[in-house]
Scaffold this motif. Structure first.
Motif, short mmCIF file in Angstrom:
data_model
loop_
_atom_site.label_atom_id
_atom_site.label_comp_id
_atom_site.label_asym_id
_atom_site.label_seq_id
_atom_site.Cartn_x
_atom_site.Cartn_y
_atom_site.Cartn_z
N GLU A 1 5.96 47.69 57.87
CA GLU A 1 6.41 46.81 59.00
C GLU A 1 6.42 45.53 58.19
N GLU A 2 7.31 44.64 58.45
CA GLU A 2 7.73 43.33 58.15
C GLU A 2 8.04 42.49 58.89
N THR A 3 7.52 41.23 58.75
CA THR A 3 8.06 40.07 59.57
C THR A 3 9.40 39.48 59.25
N VAL A 4 10.14 38.99 60.14
CA VAL A 4 11.52 38.42 59.91
C VAL A 4 11.27 36.80 60.07
N GLY A 5 11.16 36.20 58.99
CA GLY A 5 10.61 34.76 59.04
C GLY A 5 9.35 34.87 59.87
N PHE B 1 17.32 38.38 63.82
CA PHE B 1 16.52 37.03 63.54
C PHE B 1 17.18 36.25 64.45
N TYR B 2 16.09 35.96 65.27
CA TYR B 2 16.35 34.86 66.54
C TYR B 2 16.73 33.46 66.16
N ASP B 3 15.97 33.13 65.09
CA ASP B 3 16.11 31.60 64.82
C ASP B 3 16.11 30.55 65.81
N TYR C 1 21.80 36.18 68.37
CA TYR C 1 20.80 36.10 67.39
C TYR C 1 21.57 35.44 66.14
N SER C 2 20.78 34.78 65.23
CA SER C 2 21.47 34.21 64.01
C SER C 2 21.81 35.18 62.90
N ILE D 1 13.21 29.71 52.31
CA ILE D 1 14.66 29.18 52.32
C ILE D 1 15.45 30.07 53.42
N THR D 2 16.16 29.27 54.02
CA THR D 2 17.00 30.11 55.20
C THR D 2 18.77 29.76 54.80
N ASN D 3 18.88 28.44 54.41
CA ASN D 3 20.27 27.93 54.22
C ASN D 3 20.31 27.13 52.92
#
Length: 719
Positions: free
Chosen positions: A173-177, A216-218, A234-235, A675-677
């Motif tokens: 199980e892993e979070t996305v952000g 990833f909703y962002d 979604y982003s 980091i995202t961008n």
């Protein structure tokens, strides 16, 4: 940059000087890992003429990596290029994109949208069944054919095992952000595998994996958002991946044969941010969106046999059939009822490949001279439909594109051991092409083993890259763009040179130190680029063989281990020169070398008493620059300096074994710097002429922020 280069030189000098201390060195000999990529037969890394890098199964476990993208993020000289719009991740090495880097599974190039082994989506390469990964940088055209220009990556899969039964199951199980929920947010992975050795001759492996990435909703609101303000969707698009594999093998004496089957399925969901009103009189107005679903199915078959022929010759023959289809399902999604309607599905891209390669060696039965003769056959049938783009024939009639590309290659490699220390390896390949002029590749490798563990290698390689499907046949025209492929393209030619120095030292205290220093030069001629040919009435682009590319790379990797501590540090300075020649506009770019700096490191510490391993991975990617074509405020073509700002990436994990090593728990975090961008700035953002194409800033997608994972694995081994 001067400061960085000075630090780099000082770092090399200090580590190499430390390795030269004679009074504490005990022994220089140690059995190395066995590698197979590019070799005449399995041999230790020390005996290999090529400078082979190995990513071990332990490294993959420690990163809790599920696909190639998770692993290669930390690799020196490699940059991962992500796309949130379609969920793809591809690799760039030495500033050259994924068309120049070849990915293989057990020496078989993996089929992709546009080629064989190139432009592979890293997220589609599952690692559950992997023994290790071998990487060779530089031209490998002799042994691996077209497009092996910047390097090759060979995934070695597991075949059999030391137990009668091996059973494993994994949940991750892993979070996305900062997004997570058990069903509709985050990343959810399940896998299982069963392996059985029937007897000393027969073995079978069966496995499966499900990877559910919920998107990833962002700053977006998901698929059920009902306000028409552009925030629906979604982003990073949601996608679900299903993997199944099976292998059956037989071995007796010097003969081995195996058949391997892999299935890969993927669904990627696109949700349009625009809502359309429905006429639902006399009821309140309702909304629907025009959405899409991209579906990929890939089937992989591989039959391999190797052993002795006439009790003397070593043979290794593989036959592979691969088929990949990509469908698009267009449908309307009713927001209030959450129902789909008007579904229409069609295949817009497919590729079917029959591939075979084989080698014969050990002709002379001599330790001084070995000789290998090989062949490669590729029969590639590609199809592009209307949903993949707009294609026209010579009469400008819209058509579907169906093309067959074939090549028939023979190659030969010799390995000459002039002494126990000095080896020479020349090689030559000739390729008969169905769509282009015949091509050839050549190479020369040298290896010398000095005293006190110093290994010196040198290589010269000439290779080629054939144009891909898009470059040959794309035709996309609208009110703003005119992009045309070019059926008259010719293959690119490249030459690479590499010199490397490697030394391993062992000390009285039990400590070990390894140094690897390499200098590489790569020159690509007749490079294919999409170039600007007209600016009026619109921007017209066309693929042509016009540009040149040169690259210098100086890198070092240091590894220090003492008892339970292991430290690795790598540094690279890359200089790239691109000459962009827009002959139709009488415009040529500056071809000066532009430099970038990379550093990667890892540290791990094992506590045997607790059965626990701690690991930390770090990579720094320095500023990258390149010249790009555009127009100024007057509409005139001009070259601008584009700069990608530096960024850092860090991952950490803790792995512990329980219950006699049967139960394994891995906890960690990816992208600790959140980091995202990263910003891409044209002309440094200071161009005095201004203009939309002169000093604009854009954000390049890198990741979806800091994420945490928990991986639970159960292993049962029975004799």
């Amino acid at each position: 940059m001067k400061i960085k280069i000075t630090f780099f030189a000082a770092f090399l000098f200090s580590t190499y000087s430390f390795a030269q201390q004679k009074d504490t060195i005990v022994s220089q000999e140690k059995l190395s890992e066995v590698v197979v990529t590019g070799q005449l037969g399995p041999q230790s890394i020390k005996r290999s003429v090529f400078n082979v890098r190995v990513i071990s199964k332990e490294d993959i476990k420690q990163l809790a990596a599920n696909n190639l993208s998770d692993v290669l993020n930390q690799y020196l000289n490699i940059t991962i290029q992500n796309s949130g719009s379609d969920g793809r991740s591809t690799v760039s090495m030495f500033g050259l994109d994924s068309q120049y880097f070849k990915i293989l599974v057990d020496n078989i190039p993996l089929v992709s949208d546009t080629g064989m082994g190139t432009n592979v989506d890293l997220t589609q390469v599952n690692l559950d069944d992997i023994e290790r990964i071998e990487i060779i940088e530089g031209s490998m055209g002799v042994t691996h054919g077209a497009n092996a220009v910047s390097g090759i990556l060979n995934i070695i899969t597991k075949k059999g095992g030391g137990y009668k039964w091996q059973i494993s199951a994994t949940v991750q199980e892993e979070t996305v952000g900062n997004e997570f929920a058990f069903f509709d947010k985050g990343r959810h992975i399940q896998s299982a595998k069963v392996a059985n050795n029937f007897n000393k001759n027969w073995f079978v492996n069966i496995g499966g994996n499900r990877n559910d990435f919920a998107g990833f909703y962002d700053n977006k609101e998901g698929k059920d958002y009902g306000i028409n303000n552009g925030l629906r969707g979604y982003s990073w698009l949601p996608k679900e991946q299903l993997v199944g594999n099976a292998l059956i093998g037989y071995q007796k004496d010097n003969f081995r044969v195996f058949y391997k089957f892999d299935y890969y399925g993927e669904n990627v969901d696109y949700y349009d941010p625009i809502l359309n009103p429905q006429d639902n009189y006399p009821f309140p107005e309702t909304y629907f969106a025009r959405d899409k679903r991209y579906l990929t199915n890939r089937f992989y078959h591989h039959l391999n046999a190797n052993g002795k022929l006439f009790s003397k010759l070593n043979f290794n023959v593989s036959v592979s059939h691969q088929k990949q289809e990509r469908d698009v399902e267009k449908f309307n999604y009713q927001i209030e009822t959450k129902q789909e309607f008007g579904n229409v599905r069609e295949t817009y891209q497919s590729k079917e490949v029959l591939y075979s390669t084989g080698t014969l060696s050990n002709f002379f039965n001599s330790k001084k001279v070995d000789f290998q003769l090989g062949y490669e056959i590729t029969n590639e049938n590609g199809f592009y439909g209307g949903s993949a783009g707009t294609f026209f024939d010579d009469n400008l009639q819209q058509v579907e594109v169906r093309k067959r590309l074939e090549n028939y290659d023979i190659f030969t490699v010799a390995e000459i051991n002039l002494s126990d220390k000095f080896s020479i390896r020349p090689g030559l390949r000739y390729s008969i092409q169905s769509a282009f002029e015949d091509q050839y590749a050549s190479s020369l490798g040298l290896r010398y083993l000095f005293k006190k563990g110093l290994e010196v290698r040198g290589s010269l390689g000439k290779s080629y890259r054939i144009p891909n499907f898009d470059e040959l046949y794309t035709y996309m025209v609208d009110t703003n763009h005119n992009i045309q492929g070019n059926p008259n393209l010719v293959p690119e030619n490249s030459t690479s040179y590499e010199v490397s120095f490697k030394r391993s030292c062992y000390f009285d205290s039990g400590a070990q130190l390894a140094n690897n220093f390499a200098v590489t030069f790569l020159d690509v001629d007749d490079r294919i680029d999409m170039v600007l040919t007209h600016t009026v009435p619109s921007l017209n682009y066309r693929y042509v063989n016009i540009n040149k590319y040169k690259m210098w790379n100086v890198s070092t990797a240091e590894q220090y281990s003492y008892k339970n501590l292991n430290i690795k540090v790598g540094v690279a300075v890359v200089g790239i020169s691109r000459k962009l020649d827009l002959a139709a506009l009488n415009l040529t770019s500056d071809d000066k070398f532009l430099y970038s700096f990379q550093l990667n490191s890892s540290i791990s510490y094992n506590i045997p008493k607790w059965n626990t391993l701690f690991a930390l991975y770090y990579k720094y990617n320095g500023q990258q620059q390149q010249f790009v074509a555009g127009t100024d405020t007057d509409g005139k073509a001009k070259f601008f300096l584009n700069q990608i700002q530096p960024y850092s990436w860090m991952d950490a994990s803790v792995r512990r074994l329980f219950f006699k090593n049967q139960f394994e728990v891995t906890f960690g975090a990816r992208n600790l710097f959140d980091i995202t961008n990263v910003q891409s700035v044209q002309n440094g953002g200071t161009d005095s002429t201004g203009g939309a194409h002169a000093a604009g800033n854009t954000d390049l997608l890198l990741g979806y922020g800091r994420s945490y994972f928990l991986k639970l694995t159960y292993n049962l081994n029975l004799n």
